[in-house]
Design an enzyme around this catalytic site. Structure first.
Site, PDB file in Angstrom:
ATOM      1  N   SER A  58      -4.503  12.671   1.974  1.00 12.44           N
ATOM      2  CA  SER A  58      -3.449  11.340   1.933  1.00 12.44           C
ATOM      3  C   SER A  58      -4.105  10.046   1.588  1.00 12.44           C
ATOM      4  CB  SER A  58      -3.033  10.933   3.235  1.00 12.44           C
ATOM      5  OG  SER A  58      -2.276   9.781   3.005  1.00 12.44           O
TER       6      SER A  58
ATOM      7  N   TYR B 133      -1.610  10.630  12.263  1.00 13.54           N
ATOM      8  CA  TYR B 133      -1.580  11.245  10.755  1.00 13.54           C
ATOM      9  C   TYR B 133      -2.707  11.007  10.009  1.00 13.54           C
ATOM     10  CZ  TYR B 133       0.231  12.017   6.055  1.00 13.54           C
ATOM     11  OH  TYR B 133       0.514  12.553   4.845  1.00 13.54           O
TER      12      TYR B 133
END
Length: 274
Positions: free
Chosen positions: A144, A157
């Site tokens: 990400s 995350y």
């Protein structure tokens, strides 16, 4: 959009998190290249729906919950029953948009297991298997843009995706000059169910403007894989943002992330068990 040529017809790919979003889009992209597929996720009905859109190739479905300990090894054994895996797409993952102390440990433990531990377990199985085989092989790990900095309200995350990025880049370098190529993909915001499941959504215009369709990310991922790229960030705006954070102090970059992502929604949806 750039095009690519390949000789992947008849190869077999294992795609995790293939029931929707980026995973489903990658499965369809591989199918257009003649790659046979093993699709896995927790929702069998959703996997069947995706499989129906992957025309002209053999598609197998293995239902698995990679958020559970030892699920990765059982999945790997099941995926290899009818033939070896030539392409591993580690896409499965989830996150939540909340302060760290507002989420119970069970969800955090599942996040760590799914985003990191199971990914590493599958990577190890793949690498060990490929030692005894010849011919090109590809591993793609989905990280990400959050891998480039700390992200308040998505602390765990973003940290898990930083792990995926560093792990993937190191594997790429270790296998330089071998038939195995490892590519890390770092998407920004993507039009998937991730945002609703994470409790996010109150984003700034910057976040919304940089959001891409999963098909765009899938094409960029497969192109980077075939080109043997170490890391790819799909989308010009996302490329600029991941480069720009290098010019900021880490504290200021963290504050910027808070402004871009806005505030969490009032209620965090329950984590589905199906």
């Amino acid at each position: 959009m750039k095009t690519y040529t390949s000789n992947l017809k008849g190869k077999r790919a294992l795609v995790t998190g293939a029931s929707s979003g980026i995973g489903a889009a990658i499965a369809r992209e591989l199918a257009t290249l003649g790659v046979d597929l093993v699709l896995t996720a927790r929702r069998h009905d959703a996997l069947e729906a995706v499989a129906a859109t992957c025309k002209g190739v053999k598609v197998e479905i293995v239902t698995a919950d990679l958020g559970q300990p030892d699920a990765a090894h059982a999945l790997w054994e099941a995926a290899n029953v009818t033939g070896p895996i030539d392409i591993l797409i580690n896409n499965a993952g989830f996150g939540y948009f909340r302060r760290f102390d507002e989420v119970d440990w069970a969800r955090d433990a599942e996040l760590i297991q799914l985003n990191m531990t199971s990914l590493v377990a599958l990577a190890r199985c793949f690498v060990d298997t490929r030692k005894a085989k010849t011919g090109p092989a590809y591993m793609v790990n989905i990280a990400s843009t959050g891998a480039y900095q700390s992200v308040p309200n998505m602390a765990l995350y973003a940290a898990s995706k930083a792990f995926v990025r560093n792990f993937s880049e190191a594997l790429h370098d270790e296998h330089q000059g071998t038939p195995l190529s490892v590519t890390c993909v770092c998407p920004g915001g993507t039009e998937t169910a991730f945002h609703a499941a994470s409790g996010g959504g109150d984003y700034s215009w910057i976040a919304n403007a940089s959001t891409k369709r999963p098909e765009f990310v899938a094409h960029a991922a497969i192109l980077a894989m075939l080109c043997g790229q170490r890391t790819v960030v799909p989308g010009l705006f996302n490329q600029l943002s991941t480069f720009g954070v290098r010019l900021l102090t880490r504290r200021f970059a963290s504050r910027v992330a808070t402004q871009v992502l806005g505030q969490p929604r009032f209620e965090l949806p329950a984590r589905s068990t199906t």
